[in-house]
Design a protein around this motif. Sequence first.
Motif, short mmCIF file in Angstrom:
data_model
loop_
_atom_site.label_atom_id
_atom_site.label_comp_id
_atom_site.label_asym_id
_atom_site.label_seq_id
_atom_site.Cartn_x
_atom_site.Cartn_y
_atom_site.Cartn_z
N ARG A 86 -1.22 11.84 4.90
CA ARG A 86 -1.58 11.43 6.18
C ARG A 86 -1.59 9.73 6.10
O ARG A 86 -1.24 9.02 7.32
CB ARG A 86 -3.07 12.00 6.65
N ARG A 87 -2.17 9.30 5.34
CA ARG A 87 -2.14 7.60 5.11
C ARG A 87 -0.85 7.16 5.03
O ARG A 87 -0.54 6.09 5.82
CB ARG A 87 -3.07 7.17 3.98
N GLU A 126 0.77 -1.23 0.02
CA GLU A 126 0.02 -0.21 -0.02
C GLU A 126 0.94 1.16 0.00
O GLU A 126 0.50 2.29 -0.79
CB GLU A 126 -1.00 -0.01 1.26
N HIS A 127 2.14 1.15 0.84
CA HIS A 127 2.81 2.33 0.91
C HIS A 127 3.43 2.59 -0.72
O HIS A 127 3.53 3.91 -1.16
CB HIS A 127 3.99 1.93 1.84
N ALA A 170 -4.48 13.98 2.13
CA ALA A 170 -5.10 12.67 2.56
C ALA A 170 -4.16 11.64 2.38
O ALA A 170 -3.90 10.68 3.16
CB ALA A 170 -6.29 12.50 1.74
N GLU A 183 0.63 7.18 8.53
CA GLU A 183 -0.25 6.10 9.12
C GLU A 183 0.53 4.76 9.00
O GLU A 183 0.96 3.79 9.83
CB GLU A 183 -1.57 5.91 9.15
N ILE A 184 0.79 4.51 7.46
CA ILE A 184 1.42 3.40 7.21
C ILE A 184 2.75 3.17 7.65
O ILE A 184 3.15 2.13 8.14
CB ILE A 184 1.35 3.24 5.56
N LEU A 218 0.39 4.42 -2.84
CA LEU A 218 0.25 5.49 -2.59
C LEU A 218 1.62 6.42 -2.82
O LEU A 218 1.35 7.52 -3.40
CB LEU A 218 -0.07 5.68 -1.20
#
Length: 258
Positions: A162-163, A139-140, A159, A166-167, A143
């Motif tokens: 921020r994600r 996912e990293h 957004a 978090e990752i 993104l």
Amino acid sequence: MLLALALALALGAGCARHGAEAAGVAAEVALASPEGAFLAYEHTLQLQLPGAQIGPRLKALAEACQSAKFGDCAVLQLAQGGGDTASGLIEMRIAPQGVEPIIALASEKGETIRRDTRAEDLAQQVADTRLAQARLRGEHARLGEYQQRRDLAVADLLAISRRLAEIEAALEQAGRDAAQQHRRIDTQKLTIQLDSTSSQRNRSEIGRALGEFGSIFTTSLAYLIRVVAGLLPPLLVAAVLLWGGLKLWRRRRRQQQG
């Protein structure tokens, strides 16, 4: 016939000894986690030593662990109790090959009361941690590629940032979890409890009882005084009533005789 019987018994004893030795070897080999397995071993050892030896023995065990005498080792807990009955406890995490040598050091001139060994299978936890790490890394990466687009709105860019943060935090936590799991697999936890011998504890109990004789006597005497003080009023009332009843009975008896 007797010779044949003796030969059979000797062969049977030899087979039994061979089987016991094989079982011992198998048990010793089983204590090391096999290749590809994820077993976390924990050992608990309870020993009895003369009270005067417990302090030096704890010190020797701690020094052997901290100096890596028997392999990588870390002291997790060290406690010693004084008084009439000395005791001590040391908890460590040590390389598998160092478990038996440090147990031998702890058991020297002592009596083993109990020894337990257990293993926790961490295969599922390791698999879950690896799966979480792979998912987070994927996912990293996606993104990160999406973040490079020039047609992104500011809100979308914020957004994504921020994600990504978090990752990254989740990846750090997963890394710590993986390190802790491998630490439990690569090293083994050993807890050694040292107690005074039974004879010393018995003598200590007698000495403590003699030392507490005065306080026990005064406490018991105080209890008896309280009991007497509590029972005295009703006993006096009962005595007065009994005396009055006997006096009345005697008076009536004299009147009847007269």
